[in-house]
Design a protein around this motif. Sequence first.
Motif, PDB file in Angstrom:
ATOM      1  N   ASN A 136     -23.468 -10.689  -6.762  1.00 34.71           N
ATOM      2  CA  ASN A 136     -24.079  -9.993  -7.082  1.00 34.71           C
ATOM      3  C   ASN A 136     -24.772  -9.848  -6.195  1.00 34.71           C
ATOM      4  O   ASN A 136     -25.598 -10.810  -5.686  1.00 34.71           O
ATOM      5  CB  ASN A 136     -25.122  -9.778  -8.677  1.00 34.71           C
ATOM      6  CG  ASN A 136     -24.227  -8.971  -9.179  1.00 34.71           C
ATOM      7  OD1 ASN A 136     -23.426  -7.616  -9.497  1.00 34.71           O
ATOM      8  ND2 ASN A 136     -23.494  -9.849 -10.703  1.00 34.71           N
ATOM      9  N   HIS A 137     -25.637  -8.354  -4.746  1.00 36.35           N
ATOM     10  CA  HIS A 137     -26.439  -8.938  -4.029  1.00 36.35           C
ATOM     11  C   HIS A 137     -27.514  -7.373  -4.369  1.00 36.35           C
ATOM     12  O   HIS A 137     -27.859  -6.346  -4.942  1.00 36.35           O
ATOM     13  CB  HIS A 137     -26.137  -8.609  -2.726  1.00 36.35           C
ATOM     14  CG  HIS A 137     -25.601  -6.938  -2.501  1.00 36.35           C
ATOM     15  ND1 HIS A 137     -26.447  -6.591  -1.007  1.00 36.35           N
ATOM     16  CD2 HIS A 137     -25.068  -6.265  -3.228  1.00 36.35           C
ATOM     17  CE1 HIS A 137     -25.268  -5.173  -1.374  1.00 36.35           C
ATOM     18  NE2 HIS A 137     -24.843  -5.290  -2.584  1.00 36.35           N
ATOM     19  N   TYR A 138     -28.706  -8.004  -4.615  1.00 33.54           N
ATOM     20  CA  TYR A 138     -30.560  -7.314  -4.834  1.00 33.54           C
ATOM     21  C   TYR A 138     -30.840  -7.423  -3.474  1.00 33.54           C
ATOM     22  O   TYR A 138     -30.971  -8.125  -2.886  1.00 33.54           O
ATOM     23  CB  TYR A 138     -30.759  -7.976  -5.571  1.00 33.54           C
ATOM     24  CG  TYR A 138     -29.702  -8.346  -6.967  1.00 33.54           C
ATOM     25  CD1 TYR A 138     -29.757  -7.318  -8.123  1.00 33.54           C
ATOM     26  CD2 TYR A 138     -29.548  -9.675  -7.270  1.00 33.54           C
ATOM     27  CE1 TYR A 138     -29.132  -7.719  -9.452  1.00 33.54           C
ATOM     28  CE2 TYR A 138     -28.499 -10.478  -8.216  1.00 33.54           C
ATOM     29  CZ  TYR A 138     -28.556  -8.824  -9.233  1.00 33.54           C
ATOM     30  OH  TYR A 138     -27.936  -8.526 -10.331  1.00 33.54           O
ATOM     31  N   PRO A 139     -31.411  -5.884  -2.856  1.00 31.36           N
ATOM     32  CA  PRO A 139     -32.118  -5.617  -1.931  1.00 31.36           C
ATOM     33  C   PRO A 139     -33.496  -5.779  -2.158  1.00 31.36           C
ATOM     34  O   PRO A 139     -34.169  -5.787  -3.102  1.00 31.36           O
ATOM     35  CB  PRO A 139     -31.545  -4.329  -1.978  1.00 31.36           C
ATOM     36  CG  PRO A 139     -32.132  -3.535  -3.083  1.00 31.36           C
ATOM     37  CD  PRO A 139     -30.831  -4.717  -4.480  1.00 31.36           C
TER      38      PRO A 139
ATOM     39  N   ILE B 227     -27.583 -18.880  -4.614  1.00 23.85           N
ATOM     40  CA  ILE B 227     -28.359 -17.323  -4.293  1.00 23.85           C
ATOM     41  C   ILE B 227     -28.698 -18.075  -2.520  1.00 23.85           C
ATOM     42  O   ILE B 227     -28.486 -19.390  -1.411  1.00 23.85           O
ATOM     43  CB  ILE B 227     -30.033 -17.896  -4.813  1.00 23.85           C
ATOM     44  CG1 ILE B 227     -30.173 -19.000  -4.683  1.00 23.85           C
ATOM     45  CG2 ILE B 227     -29.409 -17.366  -6.374  1.00 23.85           C
ATOM     46  CD1 ILE B 227     -32.012 -19.030  -5.103  1.00 23.85           C
ATOM     47  N   GLY B 228     -28.674 -17.416  -2.144  1.00 22.00           N
ATOM     48  CA  GLY B 228     -29.329 -17.043  -0.552  1.00 22.00           C
ATOM     49  C   GLY B 228     -29.842 -15.869  -0.177  1.00 22.00           C
ATOM     50  O   GLY B 228     -28.720 -14.832  -0.685  1.00 22.00           O
TER      51      GLY B 228
ATOM     52  N   ARG C  27     -27.972 -12.444  -2.384  1.00 25.27           N
ATOM     53  CA  ARG C  27     -26.553 -12.262  -3.093  1.00 25.27           C
ATOM     54  C   ARG C  27     -27.273 -13.986  -4.267  1.00 25.27           C
ATOM     55  O   ARG C  27     -27.283 -14.781  -3.863  1.00 25.27           O
ATOM     56  CB  ARG C  27     -25.712 -12.876  -2.171  1.00 25.27           C
ATOM     57  CG  ARG C  27     -24.020 -12.132  -2.880  1.00 25.27           C
ATOM     58  CD  ARG C  27     -23.458 -12.306  -1.950  1.00 25.27           C
ATOM     59  NE  ARG C  27     -23.226 -13.359  -2.024  1.00 25.27           N
ATOM     60  CZ  ARG C  27     -21.787 -13.777  -1.177  1.00 25.27           C
ATOM     61  NH1 ARG C  27     -20.790 -13.263  -0.153  1.00 25.27           N
ATOM     62  NH2 ARG C  27     -20.587 -14.992  -1.116  1.00 25.27           N
ATOM     63  N   VAL C  28     -26.298 -13.166  -5.221  1.00 25.16           N
ATOM     64  CA  VAL C  28     -25.987 -14.489  -6.700  1.00 25.16           C
ATOM     65  C   VAL C  28     -24.835 -14.703  -6.849  1.00 25.16           C
ATOM     66  O   VAL C  28     -24.160 -13.565  -7.476  1.00 25.16           O
ATOM     67  CB  VAL C  28     -27.281 -13.850  -7.373  1.00 25.16           C
ATOM     68  CG1 VAL C  28     -27.098 -15.026  -8.494  1.00 25.16           C
ATOM     69  CG2 VAL C  28     -29.077 -13.829  -7.404  1.00 25.16           C
TER      70      VAL C  28
END
Length: 392
Positions: A139-142, A50-51, A79-80
């Motif tokens: 995957n990315h999450y805002p 993650i980062g 981002r995972v």
Amino acid sequence: MGFLNGRITFTRFRVGGASPLPFAEETLELLENHAIGKHSSADPVDGVSIGWAGGGHVLDVSFDLAKNLINDALHASIRVDVDKIPGSLLRAYTQIELDARAAMNPSGKPTKAQRQEAKEAAKDRAEAEAADGRFRRRNHYPILWDGRESILYVGSNSSTVVERATSLFRETFDRALEPITAGSLAVGEHESIAESDRIVAKLAEGSLNLYGGDSGDQLSTVAWAEKAPNMLDHLGNEFLVWLWHQLQNESDTIPLADGSDVAVMLAKTLTLDCPRGETGRDSLTDDSPIRLPEAFRALQSGKLPRKAGLVLVRHGAQYELTIQAESLAVSGAQLPKPEERLEPYEAKCERIDGLRHFAQTLDLLFDAYRARKTSPTWAEEVGRIKKWIIAA
């Protein structure tokens, strides 16, 4: 890009510490230092890295003032990356290795030792192929940190994603986070522990207690209470029952503490659950689900609303959303579009202001319920709600 366009989903947290404003290059440097690929080891034991990421798309790993710092808010993403070898491929490699070893035996069958060797060889082969990232899922999450309101919005309702995002935020910025849930909003912020305890005691009085008699410990009878971040998060279920009663028996327009009012409609979806975990869940879909006979029968049987679709109109702005009762997490929220065409940066600023107004509207609506619940007339209101449920 995340919270800046389209429908939005979020779980909210109150950020501790002094105001972060003005956001500046130093903030972006902290993101850079904990960016994907830098934050955790390149070969994590659990296969998950993650980062921070830039937020534009899943491969965006750049940060700059114009893109990420907008209208007193920090916008980026977590981002995972997950490296997971497909089970079907690993089984195929294992079988190939087994067949090769079995062919060397007079019996044509592999020995126990050869079976273990085959598994290890298959794993080594798959891991060697995975080294180039061919099995990596990104995957990315805002996320949006509203510095003006000291609120963090995590763009997911998944407990795993939220936990990873908040852990990364704490490590990056060294800030405490408090979940904004039905329980925390009901108690509010107070200068002393004694005042908080008094409010908690007041909120515990006069529960609707729809699921079993007029006495007893509500927390011990709500199946989902043990997993809630706050001991009073079950008030979110009561809030939706109160709102349901308001709309059907009083008015669809509710006055708010700031002098404005909000028009409310329960729409599209309604989920009710048995608080004892015995009679299951009812998920209803309709333009107005609370008018369905089966919705009211579920309420009469003691089930409580846990998720509901809402349409809210305040100050001429209309919002459509689905809300989770206990956490007050929002999914699929649609904010109004600007009435006129704006320059890209102005449109982003407008969007963030719209998000602030939307969140304020939600909190003021919940506060209208809280004000009723802590008023001297709450016992009478409880009586009216119970009569409504029984008589209908």
